[in-house]
Write an enzyme that holds these catalytic residues in place. Structure first.
Site, short mmCIF file in Angstrom:
data_model
loop_
_atom_site.label_atom_id
_atom_site.label_comp_id
_atom_site.label_asym_id
_atom_site.label_seq_id
_atom_site.Cartn_x
_atom_site.Cartn_y
_atom_site.Cartn_z
N LYS A 130 -6.77 -4.27 -2.63
CA LYS A 130 -6.19 -3.10 -1.70
C LYS A 130 -7.00 -3.28 -0.51
O LYS A 130 -6.48 -2.55 0.37
CB LYS A 130 -7.19 -1.88 -2.46
CG LYS A 130 -6.64 -1.37 -3.94
CD LYS A 130 -5.32 -0.85 -3.95
CE LYS A 130 -5.10 -0.22 -5.32
NZ LYS A 130 -5.13 -1.11 -6.51
C1 LIG Z 1 -4.23 -1.39 -7.55
C2 LIG Z 1 -4.25 -2.55 -8.44
C3 LIG Z 1 -3.33 -3.09 -9.01
C4 LIG Z 1 -2.02 -2.50 -9.08
O1 LIG Z 1 -1.20 -2.58 -8.00
P1 LIG Z 1 -0.13 -1.72 -7.44
O2 LIG Z 1 0.25 -1.91 -6.21
O3 LIG Z 1 -0.40 -0.30 -7.78
O4 LIG Z 1 0.98 -2.22 -8.49
C5 LIG Z 1 -3.67 -4.24 -9.92
N1 LIG Z 1 -4.77 -4.93 -9.80
C6 LIG Z 1 -5.94 -4.44 -9.16
C7 LIG Z 1 -7.20 -4.88 -9.34
C8 LIG Z 1 -5.70 -3.22 -8.44
O5 LIG Z 1 -6.74 -2.78 -7.73
#
Ligand SMILES: *Cc1c(COP(=O)(O)O)cnc(C)c1O
Length: 476
Positions: A113
């Site tokens: 993120k």
């Molecule tokens: C947010 C997240 C995901 C999923 O990503 P999306 O964009 O919602 O598909 C997968 N792994 C981790 C560690 C995340 O923080």
């Protein structure tokens, strides 16, 4: 470049305008009017660029109302060695056979993120100061999103963050990460309740349009197009690194595949857009955990979101979803970018609880390159163990879901790039279960757990939250 809604009911807006809004005014999602195309020669000319330089090029195709100088400054500030541990920002590392890992968790909160949020923090500060506006982010988090937002927005002018988290439901590490921040514009609130209670209070506040307008409330959730656009950059970066050793004459059409541990379909949607722009991606493989609505969709052509009660708590918690908000943007493309067909599909969803696209199913792979698979707790444990035994590398559970599904979709001669979405240090329990290794927090975060914590405890009380936000919100 202008942006409009998947459902056709929004006047075209600029990149700066849509940065502040996740949802389009008609309830649809914001999409670019046309997807910009890049030529093989153009991509090749980016080979020698650093990560922030590449980000400036790719984002420059979308953020056309922000000057090149400003954009470059923002990208360099976002993707700096202060924020990211690895000098490359995104290291691409061979793992086993055709599989390499794309390291997206070198940022301050050890998860992918940060890649989008760090840019969004810069972009929001810029846009707000230009427009003389304020923004108060209200959000609910059970971990990753909240901390990434706080680390991206701490100390930013014109912005405050109010982040609700469920009391006693986060790990020591997650609590320490968020609550140790001392910036005056960051407000952590530990709510008596579960994540859904937090989410409901946020919906109540954001749904009160008068309160929302009066206090300039906003969100930075995963449907924010600023985040989606910033995530496209690492698909280009990873393709360039994977083809560095390919003979020059073959590079232009050299295809690689990606596997993406997925929840809300944000990360892989950025891959879909990069592919639509002309990046030579063969397959986009979606990896789901036990909450596999999306795997069902890509295998059957029927999208059937589940109720919260049918959503499991798993050991890859950031992929625990009941519906995938960003999927609307892919379905928009699938339906020929026709707002009327898209709106009809969403009416079908409201009326019947599902969207039946079985007629389009053959195009999922042939035209868009999508494949998918599911990974369970036992798969995660087995994958973490086998990768550790053969390579000495520890994976986090989300990335393990990715590697498990990637192994099932390998094709001879096609590099498979698995997006590493978090560091194993965030999930020590499953790493211990799988390998017997006790993993500590990374060296550069030594002492984090001992720092004083700043958090306001609050009952599940909407009036109290309103008063708290009203009193501390940043004013124009
Ligand atoms: C947010 C997240 C995901 C999923 O990503 P999306 O964009 O919602 O598909 C997968 N792994 C981790 C560690 C995340 O923080």
């Amino acid at each position: 470049m202008k942006y409009f809604s998947t459902r056709g009911g929004m006047a075209p807006a600029s990149y700066s305008e849509i940065l502040l809004e996740g949802l389009a005014t008609d309830g649809g999602l914001v999409v670019p009017e046309t997807v910009p195309r890049v030529t093989p020669a153009q991509i090749e000319s980016w080979r020698g660029l650093s990560y922030p330089e590449l980000a400036t090029e790719v984002l420059g195709l979308y953020a056309t109302d922000i000057s090149r100088e400003d954009l470059s400054r923002m990208c360099h500030a976002a993707y700096s060695s202060e924020n990211f541990v690895d000098a490359a920002i995104v290291p691409v590392t061979p793992l086993e056979g055709e599989i390499s890992l794309v390291g997206l968790s070198e940022g301050p909160t050890l998860a992918f993120k940060d890649m989008a949020m760090q840019f969004l923090g810069q972009a929001l500060e810029h846009v707000l100061s230009t427009a003389d506006r304020a923004l108060n982010i209200v959000g609910a988090t059970s971990g990753d999103t909240g901390s990434a937002a706080e680390y991206a927005l701490r100390g930013k002018a014109g912005i405050s963050v109010f982040m609700l988290s469920p009391q006693g439901r986060m790990s020591d590490f997650q609590r320490a990460q968020m609550y140790s921040l001392t910036d005056e514009n960051i407000h952590n609130i530990a709510l008596e309740g579960v994540f859904d209670d937090c989410q409901n209070l946020i919906k109540a506040l954001s749904g009160d349009l008068e309160f929302k307008r009066e206090h300039d409330l906003g969100t930075v959730n995963s449907i924010n197009l600023g985040r989606i656009s910033a995530q496209m950059v690492y698909y280009f970066w990873a393709w360039l690194r994977a083809t560095d050793a390919v003979a020059e004459a073959e590079r232009a059409t050299f295809e690689v595949s990606f596997t993406v541990p997925s929840g809300n379909f944000g990360n892989i949607l950025s891959g879909h857009l990069a592919r639509s722009m002309g990046l030579p991606i063969r397959r986009l493989v979606l990896a789901a955990n036990e909450n596999n609505v999306l795997d069902d969709f890509f295998r059957t052509g029927v999208y059937a979101p589940r109720a919260a009660a049918e959503t499991y708590l798993t050991s890859s918690p950031s992929m625990d979803i009941s519906k995938a908000s960003n999927l609307e943007r892919f379905i928009f493309d699938l339906l020929g970018r026709d707002p009327e067909r898209l709106a009809a599909a969403w009416r079908e969803l409201d009326e019947t609880g599902q969207i039946d696209l079985t007629a389009e199913l053959p195009r999922f792979v042939s035209e868009f390159g999508f494949e998918s698979g599911t990974s369970t707790h036992a798969d995660r444990v087995a994958t973490i163990r086998s990768v550790f035994e053969t390579t000495g590398t520890l994976l986090d559970p989300h990335t393990a879901d990715g590697v498990k599904v990637a192994r099932e979709h390998l094709e001879p001669g096609v590099p498979m790039l698995v997006l590493e979405t978090a560091k194993p240090a965030k999930f020590p329990e499953i790493v211990f279960e799988a390998t017997g290794e006790r993993i500590g927090i990374p060296e550069h975060l030594d002492g984090l757990l001992e720092l004083p914590q700043h958090v306001t405890d609050m009952g599940n009380d909407e009036a109290a939250l309103r008063a708290f936000v009203a009193e501390r919100a940043t004013k124009r």
